[in-house]
Each structure stands twice: as C-alpha cells, then as structure tokens.
Design a protein around this motif. Structure first.
Motif, PDB file in Angstrom:
ATOM      1  N   GLU A 215       1.255  -3.215   5.762  1.00  8.59           N
ATOM      2  CA  GLU A 215       0.903  -1.550   5.378  1.00  8.59           C
ATOM      3  C   GLU A 215       2.959  -0.638   5.555  1.00  8.59           C
ATOM      4  OE1 GLU A 215      -1.506  -0.469   8.740  1.00  8.59           O
ATOM      5  OE2 GLU A 215      -1.242   1.663   8.374  1.00  8.59           O
ATOM      6  N   ALA A 218       3.777  -1.002   2.046  1.00  6.93           N
ATOM      7  CA  ALA A 218       2.722  -0.357   0.832  1.00  6.93           C
ATOM      8  C   ALA A 218       3.198   1.444   0.879  1.00  6.93           C
ATOM      9  CB  ALA A 218       1.293   0.092   1.346  1.00  6.93           C
ATOM     10  N   ARG A 219       3.819   1.278   2.168  1.00  4.66           N
ATOM     11  CA  ARG A 219       4.568   3.159   2.341  1.00  4.66           C
ATOM     12  C   ARG A 219       5.870   2.981   1.380  1.00  4.66           C
ATOM     13  NH1 ARG A 219       4.251   4.163   8.899  1.00  4.66           N
ATOM     14  NH2 ARG A 219       1.856   3.790   8.888  1.00  4.66           N
ATOM     15  N   GLY A 221       5.341   2.405  -1.312  1.00  2.90           N
ATOM     16  CA  GLY A 221       5.443   3.405  -2.862  1.00  2.90           C
ATOM     17  C   GLY A 221       6.648   2.171  -4.128  1.00  2.90           C
ATOM     18  N   ARG A 246      -5.448  -1.767   0.688  1.00  2.00           N
ATOM     19  CA  ARG A 246      -5.624  -1.105   0.801  1.00  2.00           C
ATOM     20  C   ARG A 246      -3.926  -0.641   0.025  1.00  2.00           C
ATOM     21  NH1 ARG A 246      -7.279  -2.208   6.472  1.00  2.00           N
ATOM     22  NH2 ARG A 246      -4.784  -2.540   6.736  1.00  2.00           N
ATOM     23  N   ALA A 247      -3.472  -1.782   0.130  1.00  2.00           N
ATOM     24  CA  ALA A 247      -1.691  -1.195  -0.193  1.00  2.00           C
ATOM     25  C   ALA A 247      -1.653  -1.484  -2.326  1.00  2.00           C
ATOM     26  CB  ALA A 247      -0.641  -2.579  -0.512  1.00  2.00           C
ATOM     27  N   THR A 250      -3.062   2.380  -2.993  1.00  2.00           N
ATOM     28  CA  THR A 250      -2.031   3.108  -3.065  1.00  2.00           C
ATOM     29  C   THR A 250      -1.382   2.475  -4.407  1.00  2.00           C
ATOM     30  OG1 THR A 250      -2.104   2.765  -1.138  1.00  2.00           O
ATOM     31  CG2 THR A 250      -0.321   4.238  -1.890  1.00  2.00           C
ATOM     32  N   THR A 251      -1.058   1.632  -4.983  1.00  2.00           N
ATOM     33  CA  THR A 251       0.350   1.533  -5.704  1.00  2.00           C
ATOM     34  C   THR A 251      -0.172   1.424  -7.272  1.00  2.00           C
ATOM     35  OG1 THR A 251       0.077  -0.811  -5.354  1.00  2.00           O
ATOM     36  CG2 THR A 251       1.500   0.795  -4.216  1.00  2.00           C
ATOM     37  N   ASP A 274     -12.317  -2.036   1.954  1.00  2.00           N
ATOM     38  CA  ASP A 274     -10.691  -1.164   1.679  1.00  2.00           C
ATOM     39  C   ASP A 274     -11.331  -1.694   0.248  1.00  2.00           C
ATOM     40  OD1 ASP A 274      -9.841  -0.293   4.112  1.00  2.00           O
ATOM     41  OD2 ASP A 274      -9.430  -2.499   4.938  1.00  2.00           O
ATOM     42  N   ALA A 278     -10.787   1.307  -2.559  1.00  2.00           N
ATOM     43  CA  ALA A 278      -9.403   1.108  -3.430  1.00  2.00           C
ATOM     44  C   ALA A 278     -10.053   1.447  -5.145  1.00  2.00           C
ATOM     45  CB  ALA A 278      -9.027  -0.363  -3.599  1.00  2.00           C
ATOM     46  N   ARG A 281      -9.664   4.840  -5.407  1.00  2.00           N
ATOM     47  CA  ARG A 281      -9.609   5.946  -5.131  1.00  2.00           C
ATOM     48  C   ARG A 281      -8.726   5.715  -6.948  1.00  2.00           C
ATOM     49  NH1 ARG A 281      -7.305   4.773  -0.282  1.00  2.00           N
ATOM     50  NH2 ARG A 281      -6.514   2.866  -0.657  1.00  2.00           N
TER      51      ARG A 281
END
Lengths: 346, 475
Positions: A215, A218-219, A221, A246-247, A250-251, A274, A278, A281
């Motif tokens: 997590e 993932a933050r 980026g 989840r990561a 995002t990426t 999840d 994803a 997204r």
C-alpha cells in the motif's frame, strides 16, 4: 466474618471519601494553574502571530520564557503545524534556542505514553541533533509499541534510516498489526524502495505487514513498480494479492488486463472485488466479459464492484448494463438494473 | 442473643439471611474486582493526546466509517443532531439517518433542512428488516443519506442502516445524542492500531442535562441541577469507567452501548445483525459476536475506551426512569436466558465464566436478592429472629460498600481523566455518590424487579421515552 464485613465496609468507604477529598483539594490548587496556563497559551499564540508580522525574535523568546515549558511546547508546535518554509524554520530555531528541545527529550524519556508519542513527533520537526539519538533510544527501548512506531516514523522524517528488518524487529510483533506501519513505509525514500519490495515478497513475513508495504509503495505512484505489483498480484495471501491489485489499479501495467482478469477468478472474494474496482479505474473495455461474469458472483460486494466498473466503461459499459437489465430476471439482471438506477450521490 | 423462636425458624431465617448476604458479597466482590482492574487499566492507558494531534497522526490511515442513526419521532432534535454529526472531525465518514416510520415530522424536517431528494443506491440486502420506502441524498453534502422505512423498532432500523452502508466499519448512535467532534477519530484508534483483531469499540456516554448546548455541541459542561439526573451521572461513571473498562481490559466486555458503539460490519452481518424485538439489542449483539468469534476460533478484541464521548439526555422524572430501568432489566434477562448455554461453559472461557457470571450475579440474582433483603432483613431483626451482626452485614453490603464503589469510580475519573471542569462539581458528585445509596439505589432495584415481572409475563412494551430535548425545548 459478619463484623469483618461491616468493619471493612466502614474503613473502605471512609478511606475512599478521604482520598476523594484530597483530590478535590488538589483540583482547587490545580484550577488556578489551569487558568494561568490558558492565559499563557493565549499570550504565546498572540506572540507567535505577531512574530509572523514583525519577526521580533526577542519578543517571542520573552513570551516563551513567560510560560511554563509544556505550555510553550504545546502551543508552539500547534502553531508550527500551520506553517511551512522559512517562517517555520525561524520559529523552530527560536524554540530550540529557548531550551524547549531538552524539555521535549525529557518528555520522551519520562512522560506518560501519550506524552512520549507526542514528544517523538515533535522531535521530527527539530534539527536532527540530538533528536536522532533520543529517538533511536526510544525505538530501541521504549516499553510502548506505539511510541516505538512514532519514533521510527520520526527517525525517517529526520533522514535517519535503519534497515527495515531491524526496525520491524524493534517495533515488535504486536506493533506490526498497526496501520501506522503504512505511515512508516510511506516515509521510506525512493532509494529504499528495493528494501520494501524485497520485504513485501517474503512469504514468511506477516501478510498484514506485507500488504501495508505494498500500500505504501502504491502511494509513491512509481510506474516502475508495475512489474513488482504484477508479481505480487499472484501471491497466495489474499491480503497481499488484493493490495497488489489495488496498486495496479492506480499505477497500471502493460499486461494489466490479463493480470486483473486472472484476479477476477481468485478464490478470495476480496481479491475479486478489488480486481473489479481496478478494471473500472483502468477503463479496459476488453475486461467487460469478465466483469459481466462477476455480476453473478456469490458475494454482493463483488457483484456491486463489477456493476460499477462496467458503468465506468462509458458507452460500451452502459449499453451492456442496459442490455443485461432488460434480460430475463436473474442475479445479473437485478444488479445491472440496480447499478443503472443508482444516483450520482451514491 | 436470639430468644423466643424455635430452632427451626431460627435455622430457616439464618439460611435465608446468608443467601441474601452471600449474594450481596458476590456483587460487592465483583464491583471491587472491577475497580482494581479498571484502576490498573487506566494507569496503563493514560489519556490520549489532543484531537488535532490524532488527526495529523491518523488522517491517512483512518478507515471509512458509516454513522448509522436510527430516528423515531425525533423531529425536535434531528436536524440539529445531523448538523453536529456532519461536522465531526473525521477524514472519511458518511451519516445514514434511518427514519423508522416516524409518526411526526422527522423526515419532513430532514427533507426541508437538507433539501433531500430521492435517489437510488444499490445495497446488500443481507439483513432482514421492514421495507425501505425510499432513499434520500442531499445536494448540500455528499456525506448524508436518509433511509425512510416502515416502522420496525430500533434494531430493525439499525439493520437497514447496516445494509445500506458501504463502509467496513459502522458506528451506531441514537438520534438524540451528541457526539464530541473528536469522538470518531478517538473511537477509530483501535481499528487503526489493531485492525485485524478489533471487532467493536464502545465509548463513554455522558449525561448532558444541565450543560449548555448550542448548535448541536456541548459548549459548557455543567452538572444537572436536578437530583435524579445527578445520581445518573454517578451511575454512568460507575458503569463506564469501572465496569466496562475493567471487562474490556480482560476482553470480556459484554456490552457496547447502542447509544454509541463502533462495529466491524462483516462480523455483525455474519451474526445476523441486531436481533429484532430485543429489549437489549446492544447486549445481544455483543454476546453474539463473542460466541461467533470463539466458535470460529478467531482472535478478536471488543474494547471500551473512555476518551470518545457521546452526550445523551437522562430521564428527569421517576416514571420515565422507571420504565427505562425496567426495560434494561428485561433486556439483560432476555439475553441471559437466550444465551444461557454459554454460562460457565468452558468452551467460552472468560466470557462464559466472568461475563455471564457477572450478568448472573448482578442482573439475574442481584435485584431479587437485594429487594428480598430490604424487606426480610429488617423484619427478621425487629422480630428478634436475626442477630444484629447479620443485619449490620447486610447494611454494609447495601449502603457502605455502595458508597465505596461509587466514590472510587469518581476517584478513577478525577485521578486519570479529569473531565469535570470545576472542583465544585467534584464536591457535588461526591455528595451524590454517597446519597444515591440511600433511596435511589433501592428504587432502582425495585424497578428492576418490576422488569423481572414484565419479563416473566413476556411484556414486550418499550414504554414511551419522554424527552425534553437537549436543546431545552419541551418535546
């Protein structure tokens, strides 16, 4: 026996009343001090605001000197939290010159648990020396895991990094259940990403901590981590796998469609949910068939995530939902209909 | 020296008096034990830092929380309460007000105040409840949702809220209560520090009567001016600071108050949510959670933490208080007998022995034995069948130990938390802690015996809870 019950009751009630009377007396004395502290806090905050305008260091130092150290520390650091840049640095300098650093270090050693955590956090704002030594000592030896976590975070803020395995060992197994670990991992510099990724793939480590590491990663980026997340998505642990999915949401990743589609077939419903999120997204229309399949999942959360994901796929998604909603009654039809009818506020 | 009575009568009376005294001793022992554990727990857990610090510390890792607010005929307070809930200091929360088929203007007031409009929101219909008539959202805030449903009682409304909410954690709160702005972030702390094991967290309920309340906030803390709510302040201190803190310390907490409790949704859903029609739906839920987690051999924690505060209005009239206490008693009995197989069952460990043992001694046997004692012990003594020592021992258990326990709860509060702002408040509370043992305690036990009777007659009436409203206007 009977008279013992009576005698003990009288003795205990008299004792409790006496202690209470002492506490009331203590409160009477304390009340004056509380009022003085409140006045002092007000004066100091006014001085800090004035300092923002006139930069009169002498006046601020006098104001700091006129209140008790704990009032100066509390008010000063509360004010500092609102500032950045030069002004922040100048006030920190004045607080240090006023001798408040030693008060904070004393709090870190001798305060109660709440005071020690706060002291560890305040030391992160002060210059590294001698804060690093004190924080390291707290990380090594404080009896509270929360204080140890706070010390570890502050050490990272001051740029003093210890090997991850060593830090986790010092925090202890019980402390490794806390979501505050994400805060700690998030403070790792980019040069130490390798350490976090190496840790996150170790299957002998607790899955909760590994998921926290993912997590935190993932933050960042950092798109270069996509391969790592792809690998972690296949982890046997549902915590780790879900965090990686989840990561990826995002990426992103060149093969993200295949990875997410695979995750949608996971035996763990959290991972399936999840994966559906994803997919929504990332907006991959090629995943629409897998998402439609999830509209009939056993778990409501998975069905709903899939429905929302399909709705996010613009015209194709909406057309698919409309077609499913007007089909024969089934779990898929009902979920499609519900998601279509969902208001924007939902 | 007992004379003039046959040996059989004296023997019989001695047996009865020992049963009464034994029950009182058991209760007192439980209370003193709780005091010691609570004192230890408080000393090990010093007051947490200011809420601004908590915010900075937890803002990025705090889990989403849904606030579920069942409302039935709450038109007087509901808008103000919702405003105060929306202003809570928590990074990620939604407020779900469940209008449980109110007969007054509860829904209308909400619609007007927040410009509510109907909308659709898919939800997991996993718990059963009365039909939902409509869902409403507000263009003024994305945090507020209102569920309008057919009347089904508090538990039914809470279950509807649980179905509609999407957060992994939910907080139940009464519609007429006021949460301190930092209550959620404080209550969320165990869910951050130990997210895998923490299942439920209860906070402190404090009595707002007498305090100055403005815009849904307690602005100035004052003690109630009337005696009845003042006694309840002491009673709540005893219940929360002593009993719940002690049982929480040893993971045997049996009650997380329905007026302010935070729960993990997945496990609550797994146990079927709140039991409808229950008089003690909060106690019932916590017992179910204990049973479920022990049966599934999972490690868990159900915690009480004293710092998060929810303010509530205490009954000011004897009749309303009597109805409330009778209802609580029925709730305790109902749960005790529903889950009686857990009592002293080794499979349930501490919960079976200490938790259920506590309910047995304090709630099941306690009131009956004590009321029996009020009548029999003076009578036996006056008739000359019972020795003065027996009578004195009973008096000690009913009055003087009561004073000790109440005053010690106050000592814990003052030594560790200091939430009453003035020294004068402490003096008044100390007097109340002594006085409540002479009349109020006895009345309470009589109401509880009445609750017993209602339970045996299967009387399921909740009774009207007349309130004046925290803002002070009559309701």
């Amino acid at each position: 026996m009977l008279s013992f019950i009576w005698t003990t009751s009288i003795a205990l009630s008299a004792l409790s009343l006496a202690v209470m009377l002492l506490l009331i007396l203590r409160r009477v004395l304390h009340q004056r001090r509380t009022i003085d502290d409140a006045d002092g806090r007000k004066r100091l905050l006014e001085a800090l605001i004035r300092f923002s305008g006139d930069s009169d260091a002498g006046a601020l130092q006098r104001a700091i000197g006129s209140v008790r150290p704990h009032v100066a520390v509390d008010s000063g650091f509360e004010f500092l939290a609102l500032l950045r840049g030069d002004e922040h640095a100048r006030i920190v300098g004045i607080l240090v010159e006023s001798g408040l650093a030693s008060h904070i270090m004393a709090q870190l050693k001798r305060g109660n648990e709440a005071a020690r955590i706060h002291a560890a956090e305040m030391l992160a704002v002060l210059p590294p020396e001698p804060g690093i030594a004190e924080l390291s000592a707290a990380l090594d030896g404080d009896r509270s895991r929360e204080v140890r976590i706070a010390a570890a975070i502050s050490l990272c803020d001051l740029g003093s990094y210890q090997p991850l395995q060593l830090v986790l060992g010092k925090i202890g197994v019980r402390g490794q259940r806390s979501r505050r670990l994400i805060e700690l991992f998030s403070r790792f510099s980019s040069e130490r990403v390798g350490e976090l990724t190496a840790f996150a793939v170790r299957e002998d480590e607790p899955s909760f901590v590994r998921a926290a590491a993912i997590e935190a990663l993932a933050r960042t980026g950092d798109l270069n981590l996509a391969d790592f997340f792809r690998h972690a998505a296949g982890d046997p642990s549902s915590d780790v796998s879900a965090a990686a999915i989840r990561a990826l949401g995002t990426t992103g990743h060149p093969d993200v469609g295949a990875i997410v589609a695979e995750a949608m077939a996971s035996k763990h419903w959290e991972v399936r949910a999840d994966a559906a999120d994803a997919a929504g997204r990332l907006g991959g229309v090629e995943m629409i068939d897998a998402l439609v399949g999830l509209l009939d999942d056993e778990e409501w959360t998975v069905r709903y995530s899939a429905g929302r994901a399909i709705r996010q796929l613009n015209t194709t998604g909406l057309d698919t939902l409309r077609r499913l909603a007007s089909s024969d009654s089934s779990r898929t039809q009902r979920m499609a209909s519900l998601v279509l009818g969902e208001g924007q506020a939902a | 020296m007992i004379t003039g009575w046959s040996d059989q009568v004296i023997f019989g009376v001695t047996i009865v008096s020992w049963v009464v005294i034994g029950s009182g001793m058991a209760q007192t022992t439980v209370y003193l034990l709780q005091l010691v554990i609570a004192g230890y727990a408080l000393s090990r857990r010093p007051p947490v830092a200011r809420s601004a610090l908590l915010w900075r510390r937890y803002v990025d890792v705090a889990p989403p929380i849904a606030l579920i607010v069942p409302a039935y005929n709450e038109e007087l307070n509901v808008v103000e309460s919702v405003h105060s809930m929306l202003a809570l200091e928590y990074p990620n929360f939604e407020v779900i007000v469940v209008n449980d088929g109110s007969k007054d203007q509860t829904l209308g007031r909400l619609v007007d105040a927040f410009q509510l409009t109907r909308f659709e929101r898919p939800y997991d219909d996993v718990l059963t409840h009365q039909p939902i008539r409509g869902l409403y959202s507000s263009p003024m805030t994305e945090r507020l949702f209102v569920v309008d449903k057919e009347n089904g009682g508090k538990a039914d409304a809470q279950n509807a809220g649980i179905n509609v909410c999407r957060a992994p954690i939910f907080c139940v709160i009464d519609g007429d209560s006021i949460l301190e702005p930092d209550a959620l972030i404080r209550a969320a702390q165990p869910f951050i520090d130990d997210p895998e094991r923490t299942l439920a967290v209860g906070g402190t309920i404090r009595i707002a009567n007498g305090s100055r309340i403005e815009s849904g906030r307690v602005k100035e803390i004052h003690l109630p001016t009337r005696l009845l709510p003042l006694f309840q302040v002491v009673e709540y201190l005893r219940a929360f600071l002593m009993a719940r803190l002690a049982w929480s310390r040893i993971n045997t907490l049996m009650l997380v108050s329905g007026a302010f409790g935070v729960f993990r949704r997945a496990e609550v859903v797994a146990v079927g949510g709140f039991t409808k029609g229950s008089m003690g739906e909060d106690l019932d839920l916590v017992i179910k959670l204990h049973r479920y987690m022990i049966d599934s051999k999972r490690k868990y924690r159900i915690e009480f933490i004293p710092e998060p505060v929810c303010w509530t209005e205490a009954p000011e009239s004897l009749s309303v208080l009597a109805r409330q206490r009778s209802r609580w008693q029925r709730g305790a009995l109902e749960c005790f007998f529903r889950y009686r197989s857990m009592l002293f069952n080794p499979r349930y460990g501490r919960v079976g022995f200490l938790g259920f043992g506590h309910i047995l001694i304090v709630d099941v046997l306690g009131p009956i034995m004590e009321v029996m004692g009020y009548i029999l012990m003076p009578a036996f003594w006056l008739l000359g069948i019972l020795s003065f020592e027996h009578f004195l021992a009973f008096t000690a258990l009913v009055f003087t130990y009561g004073v000790t326990v109440s005053v010690c709860s106050l000592i814990l509060e003052e030594a560790e938390l200091r939430r009453f702002p003035r020294a004068r408040d402490l003096a008044v509370l100390t007097a109340a802690a002594v006085l409540e043992n002479f009349g109020y305690r006895q009345l309470n036990n009589i109401w509880r015996v009445k609750g017993y009777w209602q339970y045996l007659r299967a009387d399921q009436n909740w009774g009207e809870m007349t309130r004046t409203g925290l803002s002070g206007s009559p309701k």
